[in-house]
Design a protein around this motif. Structure first.
Motif, PDB file in Angstrom:
ATOM      1  N   PRO A 144       0.806  -1.227   0.000  1.00 26.09           N
ATOM      2  CA  PRO A 144       0.000   0.000   0.000  1.00 26.09           C
ATOM      3  C   PRO A 144       0.833   1.269   0.000  1.00 26.09           C
ATOM      4  O   PRO A 144       0.419   2.282  -0.561  1.00 26.09           O
ATOM      5  CB  PRO A 144      -0.835  -0.126   1.276  1.00 26.09           C
ATOM      6  CG  PRO A 144      -0.113  -1.128   2.126  1.00 26.09           C
ATOM      7  CD  PRO A 144       0.522  -2.083   1.160  1.00 26.09           C
ATOM      8  N   ALA A 145       2.008   1.226   0.632  1.00 25.35           N
ATOM      9  CA  ALA A 145       2.850   2.426   0.664  1.00 25.35           C
ATOM     10  C   ALA A 145       3.304   2.816  -0.743  1.00 25.35           C
ATOM     11  O   ALA A 145       3.435   4.002  -1.061  1.00 25.35           O
ATOM     12  CB  ALA A 145       4.058   2.207   1.563  1.00 25.35           C
ATOM     13  N   LEU A 146       3.529   1.828  -1.613  1.00 28.46           N
ATOM     14  CA  LEU A 146       3.937   2.095  -2.989  1.00 28.46           C
ATOM     15  C   LEU A 146       2.781   2.715  -3.779  1.00 28.46           C
ATOM     16  O   LEU A 146       2.986   3.631  -4.593  1.00 28.46           O
ATOM     17  CB  LEU A 146       4.415   0.809  -3.666  1.00 28.46           C
ATOM     18  CG  LEU A 146       4.915   0.927  -5.112  1.00 28.46           C
ATOM     19  CD1 LEU A 146       6.035   1.952  -5.218  1.00 28.46           C
ATOM     20  CD2 LEU A 146       5.378  -0.429  -5.629  1.00 28.46           C
ATOM     21  N   ILE A 147       1.566   2.241  -3.520  1.00 27.98           N
ATOM     22  CA  ILE A 147       0.392   2.817  -4.172  1.00 27.98           C
ATOM     23  C   ILE A 147       0.243   4.283  -3.780  1.00 27.98           C
ATOM     24  O   ILE A 147       0.029   5.160  -4.631  1.00 27.98           O
ATOM     25  CB  ILE A 147      -0.875   2.032  -3.781  1.00 27.98           C
ATOM     26  CG1 ILE A 147      -0.759   0.564  -4.221  1.00 27.98           C
ATOM     27  CG2 ILE A 147      -2.117   2.689  -4.406  1.00 27.98           C
ATOM     28  CD1 ILE A 147      -1.835  -0.328  -3.642  1.00 27.98           C
ATOM     29  N   ASP A 148       0.389   4.558  -2.476  1.00 30.73           N
ATOM     30  CA  ASP A 148       0.282   5.939  -1.998  1.00 30.73           C
ATOM     31  C   ASP A 148       1.360   6.823  -2.613  1.00 30.73           C
ATOM     32  O   ASP A 148       1.110   7.994  -2.938  1.00 30.73           O
ATOM     33  CB  ASP A 148       0.388   5.972  -0.473  1.00 30.73           C
ATOM     34  CG  ASP A 148      -0.772   5.247   0.201  1.00 30.73           C
ATOM     35  OD1 ASP A 148      -1.791   5.005  -0.469  1.00 30.73           O
ATOM     36  OD2 ASP A 148      -0.632   4.912   1.396  1.00 30.73           O
ATOM     37  N   TYR A 149       2.552   6.264  -2.799  1.00 28.41           N
ATOM     38  CA  TYR A 149       3.647   7.019  -3.402  1.00 28.41           C
ATOM     39  C   TYR A 149       3.313   7.389  -4.851  1.00 28.41           C
ATOM     40  O   TYR A 149       3.543   8.531  -5.285  1.00 28.41           O
ATOM     41  CB  TYR A 149       4.935   6.206  -3.358  1.00 28.41           C
ATOM     42  CG  TYR A 149       6.089   6.836  -4.109  1.00 28.41           C
ATOM     43  CD1 TYR A 149       6.818   7.886  -3.555  1.00 28.41           C
ATOM     44  CD2 TYR A 149       6.433   6.392  -5.388  1.00 28.41           C
ATOM     45  CE1 TYR A 149       7.864   8.476  -4.248  1.00 28.41           C
ATOM     46  CE2 TYR A 149       7.481   6.973  -6.086  1.00 28.41           C
ATOM     47  CZ  TYR A 149       8.190   8.009  -5.518  1.00 28.41           C
ATOM     48  OH  TYR A 149       9.213   8.597  -6.209  1.00 28.41           O
ATOM     49  N   MET A 150       2.742   6.446  -5.600  1.00 27.53           N
ATOM     50  CA  MET A 150       2.377   6.708  -6.998  1.00 27.53           C
ATOM     51  C   MET A 150       1.322   7.803  -7.089  1.00 27.53           C
ATOM     52  O   MET A 150       1.371   8.665  -7.974  1.00 27.53           O
ATOM     53  CB  MET A 150       1.877   5.418  -7.657  1.00 27.53           C
ATOM     54  CG  MET A 150       2.962   4.367  -7.852  1.00 27.53           C
ATOM     55  SD  MET A 150       2.315   2.798  -8.498  1.00 27.53           S
ATOM     56  CE  MET A 150       1.742   3.302 -10.113  1.00 27.53           C
ATOM     57  N   VAL A 151       0.364   7.785  -6.166  1.00 29.93           N
ATOM     58  CA  VAL A 151      -0.667   8.827  -6.158  1.00 29.93           C
ATOM     59  C   VAL A 151      -0.042  10.189  -5.889  1.00 29.93           C
ATOM     60  O   VAL A 151      -0.373  11.194  -6.534  1.00 29.93           O
ATOM     61  CB  VAL A 151      -1.747   8.505  -5.107  1.00 29.93           C
ATOM     62  CG1 VAL A 151      -2.684   9.702  -4.930  1.00 29.93           C
ATOM     63  CG2 VAL A 151      -2.536   7.268  -5.511  1.00 29.93           C
ATOM     64  N   ARG A 152       0.892  10.229  -4.949  1.00 23.08           N
ATOM     65  CA  ARG A 152       1.529  11.515  -4.603  1.00 23.08           C
ATOM     66  C   ARG A 152       2.305  12.104  -5.768  1.00 23.08           C
ATOM     67  O   ARG A 152       2.452  13.329  -5.865  1.00 23.08           O
ATOM     68  CB  ARG A 152       2.469  11.331  -3.405  1.00 23.08           C
ATOM     69  CG  ARG A 152       1.766  11.133  -2.073  1.00 23.08           C
ATOM     70  CD  ARG A 152       2.721  11.368  -0.915  1.00 23.08           C
ATOM     71  NE  ARG A 152       3.881  10.492  -0.951  1.00 23.08           N
ATOM     72  CZ  ARG A 152       3.926   9.275  -0.407  1.00 23.08           C
ATOM     73  NH1 ARG A 152       2.848   8.803   0.216  1.00 23.08           N
ATOM     74  NH2 ARG A 152       5.012   8.546  -0.473  1.00 23.08           N
ATOM     75  N   GLN A 153       2.800  11.269  -6.664  1.00 19.18           N
ATOM     76  CA  GLN A 153       3.597  11.764  -7.787  1.00 19.18           C
ATOM     77  C   GLN A 153       2.760  12.551  -8.792  1.00 19.18           C
ATOM     78  O   GLN A 153       3.308  13.310  -9.602  1.00 19.18           O
ATOM     79  CB  GLN A 153       4.288  10.599  -8.514  1.00 19.18           C
ATOM     80  CG  GLN A 153       5.243   9.807  -7.645  1.00 19.18           C
ATOM     81  CD  GLN A 153       6.136  10.686  -6.801  1.00 19.18           C
ATOM     82  OE1 GLN A 153       6.929  11.465  -7.331  1.00 19.18           O
ATOM     83  NE2 GLN A 153       6.007  10.583  -5.488  1.00 19.18           N
ATOM     84  N   THR A 154       1.444  12.362  -8.761  1.00 19.80           N
ATOM     85  CA  THR A 154       0.591  13.024  -9.754  1.00 19.80           C
ATOM     86  C   THR A 154      -0.401  14.005  -9.147  1.00 19.80           C
ATOM     87  O   THR A 154      -1.170  14.630  -9.863  1.00 19.80           O
ATOM     88  CB  THR A 154      -0.215  11.981 -10.570  1.00 19.80           C
ATOM     89  OG1 THR A 154      -1.027  11.209  -9.661  1.00 19.80           O
ATOM     90  CG2 THR A 154       0.732  11.048 -11.302  1.00 19.80           C
ATOM     91  N   HIS A 155      -0.387  14.151  -7.810  1.00 20.69           N
ATOM     92  CA  HIS A 155      -1.298  15.066  -7.135  1.00 20.69           C
ATOM     93  C   HIS A 155      -0.514  16.138  -6.388  1.00 20.69           C
ATOM     94  O   HIS A 155       0.450  15.829  -5.702  1.00 20.69           O
ATOM     95  CB  HIS A 155      -2.173  14.320  -6.128  1.00 20.69           C
ATOM     96  CG  HIS A 155      -3.324  13.605  -6.746  1.00 20.69           C
ATOM     97  ND1 HIS A 155      -3.159  12.585  -7.654  1.00 20.69           N
ATOM     98  CD2 HIS A 155      -4.664  13.768  -6.604  1.00 20.69           C
ATOM     99  CE1 HIS A 155      -4.347  12.144  -8.027  1.00 20.69           C
ATOM    100  NE2 HIS A 155      -5.279  12.840  -7.415  1.00 20.69           N
ATOM    101  N   GLY A 156      -0.955  17.373  -6.539  1.00 17.57           N
ATOM    102  CA  GLY A 156      -0.376  18.427  -5.733  1.00 17.57           C
ATOM    103  C   GLY A 156      -0.770  18.257  -4.277  1.00 17.57           C
ATOM    104  O   GLY A 156      -1.910  17.906  -3.966  1.00 17.57           O
ATOM    105  N   GLN A 157       0.144  18.473  -3.382  1.00 18.72           N
ATOM    106  CA  GLN A 157      -0.121  18.248  -1.973  1.00 18.72           C
ATOM    107  C   GLN A 157      -0.569  19.503  -1.230  1.00 18.72           C
ATOM    108  O   GLN A 157      -1.150  19.427  -0.162  1.00 18.72           O
ATOM    109  CB  GLN A 157       1.141  17.694  -1.302  1.00 18.72           C
ATOM    110  CG  GLN A 157       1.639  16.397  -1.919  1.00 18.72           C
ATOM    111  CD  GLN A 157       0.603  15.296  -1.892  1.00 18.72           C
ATOM    112  OE1 GLN A 157       0.083  14.965  -0.838  1.00 18.72           O
ATOM    113  NE2 GLN A 157       0.288  14.728  -3.061  1.00 18.72           N
ATOM    114  N   GLN A 158      -0.274  20.665  -1.779  1.00 18.96           N
ATOM    115  CA  GLN A 158      -0.587  21.906  -1.090  1.00 18.96           C
ATOM    116  C   GLN A 158      -1.535  22.764  -1.935  1.00 18.96           C
ATOM    117  O   GLN A 158      -1.500  22.716  -3.173  1.00 18.96           O
ATOM    118  CB  GLN A 158       0.699  22.699  -0.823  1.00 18.96           C
ATOM    119  CG  GLN A 158       1.714  21.965   0.036  1.00 18.96           C
ATOM    120  CD  GLN A 158       1.217  21.730   1.456  1.00 18.96           C
ATOM    121  OE1 GLN A 158       0.456  22.524   1.978  1.00 18.96           O
ATOM    122  NE2 GLN A 158       1.638  20.639   2.061  1.00 18.96           N
ATOM    123  N   PRO A 159      -2.438  23.530  -1.307  1.00 23.10           N
ATOM    124  CA  PRO A 159      -3.306  24.435  -2.068  1.00 23.10           C
ATOM    125  C   PRO A 159      -2.492  25.521  -2.743  1.00 23.10           C
ATOM    126  O   PRO A 159      -1.409  25.873  -2.268  1.00 23.10           O
ATOM    127  CB  PRO A 159      -4.250  25.011  -1.004  1.00 23.10           C
ATOM    128  CG  PRO A 159      -3.502  24.878   0.292  1.00 23.10           C
ATOM    129  CD  PRO A 159      -2.659  23.631   0.150  1.00 23.10           C
TER     130      PRO A 159
END
Length: 377
Positions: free
Chosen positions: A361-376
């Motif tokens: 699951p940590a790898l899945i979360d990492y992949m999501v973070r690569q394509t989503h901005g984390q800050q407004p």
């Protein structure tokens, strides 16, 4: 003679989220803005219709009434392979479901309220410079402008005239979209893979769901260019997708389609015109963040264009600063999106990859973070 041609501080070609929000931002600051859109609002667009939370603060600052719309809050990802392997993961930071129909219509109203001149049914045929001033020729007349920005999608006629870099690699994908009534959780976005393609299912406003899929033009040709055959023979090989397509009550008489979709790199400046949103390059739809990136790119451009119009920076500094800012915010996300899409679209790879990811699951979360901005923004 030129004095008879209307003059604007900024002219914008294309009225999607990027162009409309740029018009709204600049209009809010008191600049004279004109925007050209070839269609009439409101209208539907092929789009996954998921908006990540990084965009919310910016839209609220523009005066968009998002809270009153009671949009579905999406915080869960469900993914399945063609063979039926699946997993569920929390989606952080998550987002909301919002149709382009409603978003574009509301942004157009906001741009107009802020003083922008929004021209509908206006197709731009040529853009060129005369003595550092842009001249735009359209089906609604000719205008001049101190700055010009483009936010059209896919390959437009201006792309061809400019012989843009993105045209060197022929596009080979098609997109298909429906709005449907479907019994599904309101907090979940689904991503289902099938042979040479993938399909997203997500809730949008008014209790509806958006079903949007991308596949190769070859896949469609092999089914006689028949979308229903494609869905019955190819998409339905995925058991989760087969069930969803069977249960969905479709709200369109026929699907909305788009062809010749490509994801090659594009230049950010053409003949001193700033490219925003999809005109600067499309992120792979499976990354679910195209609308947010379009809005973000317009905010970056608005700040820099305002500085140029106020005399704080030169045109050359504007262009260099915009390219640098765009690369800093989006280049990594674009690369990650292309890589992830290429991996999952390889024949037989999706089954293996989904099975391989499920225990990590940590790898899945990492992949999501690569394509989503984390800050407004």
């Amino acid at each position: 003679m030129n004095e008879k041609i209307p003059y604007y501080d900024c002219a914008i070609v294309g009225g999607g989220p990027a162009g409309l929000s740029l018009a709204a931002w600049l209009g809010k600051r008191g600049f004279r803005v004109v925007l050209f859109e070839k269609n009439s609002y409101p209208f539907h667009k092929v789009c996954g219709e998921y908006l990540s939370l990084e965009s919310m603060e910016s839209l609220l600052e523009l005066g968009m009434p998002l809270e009153s719309w009671e949009l579905p809050r999406i915080n869960t990802l469900f993914m399945s392979s063609p063979g039926g392997t699946a997993f569920t993961r929390p989606l952080k930071p998550g987002g909301v479901g919002l149709s382009r129909y409603r978003l574009d219509q509301a942004l157009a109203a906001r741009a107009k309220a802020n003083g922008a001149h929004v021209l509908e049914q206006a197709k731009v045929g040529a853009v060129f410079q005369e003595n550092e001033i842009f001249k735009l020729e359209s089906s609604r007349g000719v205008v001049r402008a101190g700055v010009c920005c483009a936010s059209f999608g896919r390959h437009a006629n201006l792309d061809v005239k400019w012989k843009r870099e993105g045209l060197k690699k022929p596009p080979n994908f098609i997109g298909v979209k429906y709005h449907v009534q479907l019994e599904r959780p309101q907090d979940t976005i689904e991503l289902h893979y099938f042979k040479n393609g993938y399909c997203g299912i997500s809730p949008v406003e008014d209790g509806k769901h958006c079903i949007c899929y991308l596949t190769t033009e070859k896949n469609l040709r092999e089914q006689g260019n028949d979308i229903l055959c494609l869905e019955e023979r190819v998409l339905s090989e995925n058991p989760f997708l087969r069930k969803a397509l069977k249960e969905a009550v479709r709200l369109y008489k026929r699907p909305l389609t788009v062809s010749h979709v490509g994801f090659s790199r594009k230049s950010l400046i053409e003949d001193h015109v700033l490219m925003l949103g999809d005109a600067a390059g499309m992120i792979a739809p499976l990354c679910g963040n195209g609308m947010s990136m379009a809005l973000h790119s317009s905010k970056l451009a608005a700040d820099l264009v305002a500085q140029h119009l106020e005399g704080s920076i030169s045109r050359d500094s504007l262009e260099k600063a915009y390219q640098g800012s765009w690369q800093s915010h989006f280049a990594s996300r674009m690369r990650s999106g292309r890589l992830i899409q290429d991996l999952f679209l390889r024949p037989a790879a999706a089954n293996v990859l989904v099975k391989a990811l499920r225990p990590f699951p940590a790898l899945i979360d990492y992949m999501v973070r690569q394509t989503h901005g984390q800050q407004p923004f």
